[in-house]
Write an enzyme that holds these catalytic residues in place. Sequence first.
Site, PDB file in Angstrom:
ATOM      1  N   GLY A 134      -2.174  -2.096   0.921  1.00 53.90           N
ATOM      2  CA  GLY A 134      -1.789  -1.478   2.183  1.00 53.90           C
ATOM      3  C   GLY A 134      -2.237  -0.047   2.344  1.00 53.90           C
ATOM      4  O   GLY A 134      -2.261   0.476   3.459  1.00 53.90           O
ATOM      5  N   ARG A 135      -2.592   0.616   1.245  1.00 53.71           N
ATOM      6  CA  ARG A 135      -3.096   1.997   1.321  1.00 53.71           C
ATOM      7  C   ARG A 135      -4.159   2.252   0.259  1.00 53.71           C
ATOM      8  O   ARG A 135      -4.415   3.391  -0.110  1.00 53.71           O
ATOM      9  CB  ARG A 135      -1.950   2.989   1.171  1.00 53.71           C
ATOM     10  CG  ARG A 135      -1.120   2.779  -0.076  1.00 53.71           C
ATOM     11  CD  ARG A 135       0.013   3.777  -0.162  1.00 53.71           C
ATOM     12  NE  ARG A 135       0.919   3.461  -1.246  1.00 53.71           N
ATOM     13  CZ  ARG A 135       1.961   4.210  -1.583  1.00 53.71           C
ATOM     14  NH1 ARG A 135       2.198   5.325  -0.921  1.00 53.71           N
ATOM     15  NH2 ARG A 135       2.753   3.856  -2.564  1.00 53.71           N
ATOM     16  N   ASP A 168       2.118   3.436   6.731  1.00 55.24           N
ATOM     17  CA  ASP A 168       1.168   4.387   7.311  1.00 55.24           C
ATOM     18  C   ASP A 168      -0.106   4.564   6.496  1.00 55.24           C
ATOM     19  O   ASP A 168      -0.988   5.335   6.868  1.00 55.24           O
ATOM     20  CB  ASP A 168       1.834   5.749   7.524  1.00 55.24           C
ATOM     21  CG  ASP A 168       2.392   6.351   6.235  1.00 55.24           C
ATOM     22  OD1 ASP A 168       2.067   5.836   5.149  1.00 55.24           O
ATOM     23  OD2 ASP A 168       3.166   7.324   6.327  1.00 55.24           O
ATOM     24  N   ARG A 220      -8.432   6.084  -8.930  1.00 53.98           N
ATOM     25  CA  ARG A 220      -8.034   5.442 -10.181  1.00 53.98           C
ATOM     26  C   ARG A 220      -8.995   4.303 -10.495  1.00 53.98           C
ATOM     27  O   ARG A 220      -9.727   3.842  -9.617  1.00 53.98           O
ATOM     28  CB  ARG A 220      -6.584   4.955 -10.090  1.00 53.98           C
ATOM     29  CG  ARG A 220      -6.296   4.035  -8.924  1.00 53.98           C
ATOM     30  CD  ARG A 220      -4.803   3.755  -8.745  1.00 53.98           C
ATOM     31  NE  ARG A 220      -4.580   2.610  -7.863  1.00 53.98           N
ATOM     32  CZ  ARG A 220      -3.400   2.044  -7.640  1.00 53.98           C
ATOM     33  NH1 ARG A 220      -2.318   2.516  -8.237  1.00 53.98           N
ATOM     34  NH2 ARG A 220      -3.279   0.998  -6.838  1.00 53.98           N
ATOM     35  N   ARG A 227      -3.554  -8.985  -9.635  1.00 55.29           N
ATOM     36  CA  ARG A 227      -2.169  -9.126 -10.094  1.00 55.29           C
ATOM     37  C   ARG A 227      -1.747 -10.587 -10.000  1.00 55.29           C
ATOM     38  O   ARG A 227      -2.427 -11.408  -9.405  1.00 55.29           O
ATOM     39  CB  ARG A 227      -1.209  -8.333  -9.207  1.00 55.29           C
ATOM     40  CG  ARG A 227      -1.613  -6.943  -8.835  1.00 55.29           C
ATOM     41  CD  ARG A 227      -2.022  -6.804  -7.367  1.00 55.29           C
ATOM     42  NE  ARG A 227      -2.719  -5.523  -7.164  1.00 55.29           N
ATOM     43  CZ  ARG A 227      -2.112  -4.372  -7.202  1.00 55.29           C
ATOM     44  NH1 ARG A 227      -0.823  -4.321  -7.389  1.00 55.29           N
ATOM     45  NH2 ARG A 227      -2.787  -3.258  -7.042  1.00 55.29           N
ATOM     46  N   ASP A 338       3.669  -8.669  -7.772  1.00 53.45           N
ATOM     47  CA  ASP A 338       2.501  -7.933  -7.281  1.00 53.45           C
ATOM     48  C   ASP A 338       2.317  -6.610  -8.017  1.00 53.45           C
ATOM     49  O   ASP A 338       1.345  -5.893  -7.754  1.00 53.45           O
ATOM     50  CB  ASP A 338       2.594  -7.708  -5.768  1.00 53.45           C
ATOM     51  CG  ASP A 338       3.886  -7.033  -5.355  1.00 53.45           C
ATOM     52  OD1 ASP A 338       4.952  -7.628  -5.581  1.00 53.45           O
ATOM     53  OD2 ASP A 338       3.841  -5.912  -4.806  1.00 53.45           O
ATOM     54  N   ASN A 339       3.218  -6.295  -8.951  1.00 51.89           N
ATOM     55  CA  ASN A 339       3.047  -5.130  -9.832  1.00 51.89           C
ATOM     56  C   ASN A 339       2.796  -5.562 -11.271  1.00 51.89           C
ATOM     57  O   ASN A 339       2.957  -4.765 -12.195  1.00 51.89           O
ATOM     58  CB  ASN A 339       4.293  -4.233  -9.802  1.00 51.89           C
ATOM     59  CG  ASN A 339       4.705  -3.822  -8.407  1.00 51.89           C
ATOM     60  OD1 ASN A 339       5.813  -4.092  -7.989  1.00 51.89           O
ATOM     61  ND2 ASN A 339       3.807  -3.189  -7.672  1.00 51.89           N
ATOM     62  N   ASP A 348       0.333   0.249 -10.844  1.00 56.05           N
ATOM     63  CA  ASP A 348       1.116   0.630  -9.660  1.00 56.05           C
ATOM     64  C   ASP A 348       2.363   1.427 -10.011  1.00 56.05           C
ATOM     65  O   ASP A 348       3.490   0.953  -9.855  1.00 56.05           O
ATOM     66  CB  ASP A 348       1.506  -0.617  -8.862  1.00 56.05           C
ATOM     67  CG  ASP A 348       0.337  -1.193  -8.093  1.00 56.05           C
ATOM     68  OD1 ASP A 348      -0.737  -0.574  -8.105  1.00 56.05           O
ATOM     69  OD2 ASP A 348       0.488  -2.259  -7.487  1.00 56.05           O
TER      70      ASP A 348
END
EC number: 2.7.7.-
Length: 688
Positions: A134-135, A168, A220, A227, A338-339, A348
Amino acid sequence: MGEKRTIIKALKNSAASHFIKKLTADTSLSSIQEAINVVQQYNATDPVRLKLFHTPRMVSQGAHFAFCLPTKKPHYKPLLLSQNALDEFNLVQDQDLEKILSGEKVYYSDSIFPYSTVYSGFQFGSFAAQLGDGRVVNLFDLKDKCSGQWQTFQLKGAGMTPFSRFADGKAVLRSSIREFIMSEALHSIGIPSTRAMQLTLLPGTKAQRRNQEPCAVVCRFAPSWIRLGNFNLFRWRHDLKGLIQLSDYCIEELFAGGTQFEGKPDFNIFKRDFFPDTETKIDEQVEKDETEVSTMTGDNISTLSKYDEFFRHVVSLNANTVAHWQAYGFANGVLNTDNTSIMGLTIDYGPFAFLDKFEPSFTPNHDDTAKRYSFANQPSIIWWNLQQFAKDLACLLGPEARDLELLLKGELNSVDDALEKTMIERVQKLVELSANEYKYVFTTRYAQIMSQRLGVDLDLEKCMSSTNLKDIEHAAEKAKEFCDVIVEPLLDILQATKVDYNNFFIHLQNYKGPFFIKDKSDTATLFGAFDEEYLGMFFNSKQLQQMAETEEAFAAGEKVFDANGELRLLNEKLQEIRNWTQDYLTLVPPTETAARASLAKKANPLFVPRSWVLEEVVDDLMYSQRDGLQDPSSELDTSALKKLYLMSVNPYDRTKWDVTLRPELETKWADLSHQDDAKFMMQASCSS
């Protein structure tokens, strides 16, 4: 070493993008050329470009990713570059590097274009459908010089993507500093982790969280960012083709065509549970009808497919990483599927923390009121996540060789009741075998690390990597005995006395004096039998003073009143310490002080970035220099941040902390004897 090169030269000569080459793009932009056409035909604010690259949407069935770009920001100011990471790619620091690693400049070619991946996830136990980056925008792959392994670079906080949902696309400076420092710290300690290359402040860009906060971008890298949630997605979609594509990609690209699966013991050895009494709660998480027994019955699994081996390997990688977390007192804070990395990496970074004190029920996540992701629960939660992964792969794990071949060819048109029953039973058997192997890998690795931290040479490594049953039994027996006799009693003591967890091991490795100075019969209380410096590792100064005063009173024949029972509890701990010390000295005799210290120094970091230290550095920038953060031309004082980086990436070597840079912080951050206890065991929120 290899010749240093610019980032542009490295990208032109040796970069790749394996994920987009092998997997399927969203049909909105189905090829690199289509994505390039959008860039060339529409400017950054054009509605067409915004819709394709930066507007959330449900992507097409079968898609693994969507092409997108970092959002252009008004200003960029690099704050910190990891020299260690830079050296691993033989890259020189120049303006192109800083701009590409911040998102200010975007590199693309006919084989490389930025993208974001799509995945789902079980979050706090509940399924969330389409999530995704998402970001985060993935940039390109480069090989590192040490292992020759491809590493995927990405930007976190790069702006809106097709998977931003209601968010956002921004990352605040606070969480960006935390992730940059902690990911590099864990790697330097020896804990499997993703890495960080550059931290970039975005002056003029703010995000609304509880308050308005300054934003940043972290560049990174990792061998893969896939995942378990990527696989959850295809189960939810009922998309067998996409699942096979993703599984084959992982096997071929990430695990060298399956060659990394070789050298493991016969899987059927793990019909036996080598740790039936383990306290990792794995048994409670095995979803099956029968009561758990120490040895499984039934036929062996005769042959393993590449998908069986893939699942087994992912289980082992994650077991190994969790063992490192537990040994070093690292609490992740959020362990959704998802982590959870397919490669067993710490990934994450959110509301994480190193334990200041050994408190198993502690969660660093302020929002985790049920303590699902507490420190003690980490081994069982990762296993729960792996069970969801098994369900994702069930249609590939269930068939025997002949039926699997038909399935892969698209010729297994129907599954009757008998075949369905056989497939379900096979998956259950694989999961049960994996549960036992997970416990074996976790417990033996945990025992091996803890023995090193205590300066004890268990010599487990050779047995742990052996395929021989006798070696496996030997490793399990030694690990179980060491955990039962040494580790668990020690942790019980540390939990009760509440001394600093990491620094206990430092003090023990550096201790050269006698453990006992008198026989108990020669002292008024048990306290007098110990060397006081040795006891100082287990108790704080107030507790030591209480026990010393009690010893003096008893020696003088005076009565001692214990109104609240505290002295009784302290005396109980003294008895436990005496028993533990006697057991410990059978493994490391007092005459072997040098050998004990030499072994322990390789496993005990002199510094770990505590939550309160990270908060001090964040506050130094966000509050003490608030106005300068929004001014791209201002000179910021990043000395505390740079000092924290040096201490974090050189945890075993104090000489590399640069004594000329803020030397007072070394004492403040590494020697905790003078610190306010109220700082310890801080929590953070998921807000980032």
